[in-house]
Design an enzyme around this catalytic site. Structure first.
Site, PDB file in Angstrom:
ATOM      1  N   ASP A 401       0.691  -1.193   0.036  1.00  0.00           N
ATOM      2  CA  ASP A 401      -0.013   0.169   0.036  1.00  0.00           C
ATOM      3  C   ASP A 401       1.028   1.218   0.015  1.00  0.00           C
ATOM      4  O   ASP A 401       1.994   1.139  -0.495  1.00  0.00           O
ATOM      5  CB  ASP A 401      -1.076  -0.147   1.142  1.00  0.00           C
ATOM      6  CG  ASP A 401      -1.887  -1.094   0.927  1.00  0.00           C
ATOM      7  OD1 ASP A 401      -2.429  -1.630   0.065  1.00  0.00           O
ATOM      8  OD2 ASP A 401      -2.053  -2.034   2.001  1.00  0.00           O
ATOM      9  N   SER A 402       0.736   2.378   0.685  1.00  0.00           N
ATOM     10  CA  SER A 402       1.282   3.603   0.715  1.00  0.00           C
ATOM     11  C   SER A 402       2.784   3.578   1.178  1.00  0.00           C
ATOM     12  O   SER A 402       3.398   4.393   1.068  1.00  0.00           O
ATOM     13  CB  SER A 402       0.575   4.670   1.279  1.00  0.00           C
ATOM     14  OG  SER A 402      -0.766   4.882   0.327  1.00  0.00           O
ATOM     15  N   THR A 403       3.045   2.713   1.809  1.00  0.00           N
ATOM     16  CA  THR A 403       4.505   2.626   2.384  1.00  0.00           C
ATOM     17  C   THR A 403       5.315   2.340   1.003  1.00  0.00           C
ATOM     18  O   THR A 403       6.659   2.855   1.336  1.00  0.00           O
ATOM     19  CB  THR A 403       4.761   1.288   3.215  1.00  0.00           C
ATOM     20  OG1 THR A 403       4.565   0.067   2.596  1.00  0.00           O
ATOM     21  CG2 THR A 403       3.952   1.259   4.602  1.00  0.00           C
ATOM     22  N   TYR A 404       5.174   2.004  -0.097  1.00  0.00           N
ATOM     23  CA  TYR A 404       5.741   1.774  -1.271  1.00  0.00           C
ATOM     24  C   TYR A 404       6.202   3.003  -1.671  1.00  0.00           C
ATOM     25  O   TYR A 404       7.111   3.301  -2.353  1.00  0.00           O
ATOM     26  CB  TYR A 404       4.831   0.988  -2.282  1.00  0.00           C
ATOM     27  CG  TYR A 404       5.530   0.997  -3.579  1.00  0.00           C
ATOM     28  CD1 TYR A 404       6.519   0.161  -3.619  1.00  0.00           C
ATOM     29  CD2 TYR A 404       5.002   1.583  -4.686  1.00  0.00           C
ATOM     30  CE1 TYR A 404       7.252   0.345  -5.225  1.00  0.00           C
ATOM     31  CE2 TYR A 404       5.549   1.587  -5.925  1.00  0.00           C
ATOM     32  CZ  TYR A 404       6.785   1.053  -6.181  1.00  0.00           C
ATOM     33  OH  TYR A 404       7.234   0.997  -7.277  1.00  0.00           O
ATOM     34  N   SER A 450       0.000  11.453   1.746  1.00  0.00           N
ATOM     35  CA  SER A 450      -0.328  10.238   0.817  1.00  0.00           C
ATOM     36  C   SER A 450      -1.090  10.159  -0.171  1.00  0.00           C
ATOM     37  O   SER A 450      -1.858   9.574  -0.766  1.00  0.00           O
ATOM     38  CB  SER A 450      -0.872   9.089   1.875  1.00  0.00           C
ATOM     39  OG  SER A 450      -0.370   7.519   1.255  1.00  0.00           O
TER      40      SER A 450
END
Length: 602
Positions: A401-404, A450
């Protein structure tokens, strides 16, 4: 089911390769392996055939060694249980606001080819079950028509054979006119059935050999092998390599049984035993019923068995030792190959973490994870040690998810799409569901809120090929990028485990990627949540990024990853939570802050 159909198809290709290896290995070590060892090697293949149906991934050989090492060092390892602490620590506003915005995606439609493969496989299984049921019905009909053995001479000979083999159990013997070869049937209630024509043409030597053969099947529990062979014959009805292997297994079961009989006989009787097979070959050449073991086999198999009898010599202790060594070697190789067949892990959804057991300690953080599945991983840079809660989930890959976006930003900087001193992107006026997204962005604002469209634009300019190359360069998770550049990291093809998140953060911090230092620093600055450099004598910096996976309107996957720099050490961490709902990055960050606070790190 669609995924299983595709994975099972791929597993069958690997099974053909493994079967070929096993057959080659058996032939290479034929002169060293005893007949019983040759037969028992097939049980290793049966274990391999069971792997695709296991609901978990078998442990690799390296993992088993690591586990043994963990047990060995259990007394001296730094294991502990962290008691339930303050679940909502007061950060006093010291940490920057972590906006946890996520778009919902739909569950992917199962690929039609997978459904077709699964449907064909299930149809074939149904047909095979009907064939087995028909054969069992025929055997049951024979059982009902059979009569207890009345011939006194045969009964006396049978009891002598029981004593010769030291078998205490009285196995019932029946005679029937509907069989051409003797068989033993039943795993828990075995029975021997003798054809009437063999009783009528009674020859004491021939009958003794046949009874000894059937009783050897009982001693070695060959009925169990019959059940397993029929089970996997049904499950793998579409795999010719498996059918060939099962046919060879049945033949080698008889060869092993012949050898067991020969061990009881004098060398002068070997020829007579072989002659018995030759004399009755035409009568006993029919395939036995399912779940039955008998002296029968095809004419080609009979020829092979007779050749084995004619060349049989009792194995020496040295040959047995060489055979055992060869058996173990083949077994270890097959054991190492087994995890490759797991349909549970066919999407590379398990990280093979090779790390010395003395560097890892486990902790019980279940109090913080109430209502969630997940894990927490912490790496102490100075101590070069790891602390892990729930190792199973710590190595399980899931969508980043958004950690990428941490690494997506790095790729954009490396490619020149954005620059450390010029990361501005103008909003195109499209109305997005979150107000923070509706405006011009730079790298810091896009990371803090994000903002999906900012990173999608980076991906569009970089291109799929360059993204794939960058991901492979840094070794990001399963390194899989789908064609859809707007969602491959949102509950899509790309997956990563908490352990890998921590390893990548460590590599990012130390710039092991060999990227431009100014680009590394720009990414670090974009995820900086707190810095004490300007107003505190105690140096402490906090970097982190949340991520939420939302599927069909439900938050099912929550991430919080980052690291904390203190005056004398750096701690890297990753928390992941999963549930049917309410599994968000915000909740993961709340859990992480509680744990870090309790540990005295933050």
């Amino acid at each position: 089911m669609a995924d299983f159909g595709i994975r099972f198809f791929l597993s069958n290709i690997l099974i053909c390769i493994i079967t070929g290896f096993l057959i080659t290995a058996k032939r290479a070590f034929k002169n060293h392996l005893t007949s019983r060892m040759q037969f028992h090697l097939w049980f290793l293949l049966l274990g391999i055939l069971a792997v695709p149906f296991l609901p978990f991934r078998p442990a690799s050989f390296a993992q088993v060694l690591a586990l043994l090492g963990t047990w060995k060092n259990a007394a001296s390892s730094n294991r502990g249980t962290i008691a339930e602490g303050i679940l909502h620590p007061d950060t006093s506003g010291a940490v920057n606001q972590m906006n946890d915005f996520a778009l919902s995606v739909s569950r992917e439609t199962p690929p039609i080819i997978g459904l077709i493969l699964c449907g064909v496989w299930l149809t074939g299984i149904l047909a095979m079950i009907l064939v087995v049921i028909k054969s069992i019905s025929r055997l049951n009909a024979i059982k009902k028509s059979a009569l207890p053995l009345q011939n006194k001479a045969v009964r006396i000979l049978y009891h002598n054979c029981l004593r010769e083999l030291n078998i205490k159990r009285k196995i019932p013997v029946y005679s029937t006119a509907f069989l051409k070869s003797p068989v033993i049937v039943g795993l828990f209630k075995p029975r021997i059935y003798l054809p009437i024509h063999l009783i009528s043409d009674f020859n004491a030597a021939d009958m003794r050999y046949m009874l000894l053969h059937e009783l050897q099947h009982y001693r070695h529990k060959d009925a169990l092998a019959s059940y397993l062979m029929n089970l996997f014959g049904v499950l793998y009805w579409c795999n010719p390599c498996v059918w060939y292997a099962l046919r060879e297994m049945r033949n080698e079961r008889e060869v092993a049984c012949d050898t067991s009989v020969l061990k009881l006989l004098d060398e002068s009787d070997y020829e007579n035993y072989g002659n018995t097979l030759i004399h009755f070959a035409e009568k006993v050449s029919l395939t036995p019923f399912p779940f039955a073991a008998g002296i029968s086999g095809s004419m080609k198999q009979m020829q092979q068995r007779i050749a084995n009898i004619s060349s049989y010599k009792k194995p020496s202790a040295f040959r047995k030792l060489k055979g055992f060594t060869a058996f173990v070697t083949i077994g270890v190789i097959l054991f190492a190959l087994a995890p490759m067949l797991s349909t549970y892990a066919a999407e590379q959804d398990r990280y093979q973490w090779n790390i010395p057991s003395d560097k890892v300690s486990t902790v019980d953080l279940s109090a913080w994870f109430s209502g969630y599945e997940g894990s927490f991983v912490l790496y102490d840079l100075n101590g070069d040690t790891w602390m892990v809660y729930d190792m199973e989930h710590a190595t399980l890959r899931t969508a980043p998810d958004s950690t990428y976006k941490i690494y997506d930003a790095l790729f954009g900087l490396e490619k020149g799409v954005i620059a450390p001193d010029n990361s501005f992107m103008a909003w195109d006026g499209t109305n997005h569901p979150f107000e923070a997204w509706n405006g011009n962005q730079d790298l810091f604002s896009a990371m803090q809120s994000s903002v999906n469209w900012y990173f999608v634009e980076i991906d569009q300019q970089i291109g799929r090929t360059a993204i794939q190359n960058y991901i492979r360069k840094i070794g990001y998770g399963n390194e899989t990028v789908s064609a859809n550049l707007s969602s491959y990291w949102m509950q899509g093809a790309l997956k990563i485990s908490p352990v890998e998140q921590v390893e990548l953060l460590t590599a990012l911090h130390n710039n092991r990627f060999d990227f431009a230092p100014e680009n590394i620093n720009a990414v670090k600055n974009s995820i900086c949540l707190f810095s004490s450099e300007n107003f505190s004598s105690e140096s402490k910096n906090f970097y982190g990024k949340t991520g939420t996976g939302c599927v069909d309107g439900q938050d099912v996957n929550g991430w919080f990853v980052g690291y904390i720099e203190t005056a004398d050490n750096t701690y890297f961490f990753a928390a992941n939570i999963q549930a049917a709902e309410n599994a968000t990055g915000s909740k993961a960050s709340e859990i992480s802050l509680s744990i870090l606070s309790d540990m005295g790190i933050w």
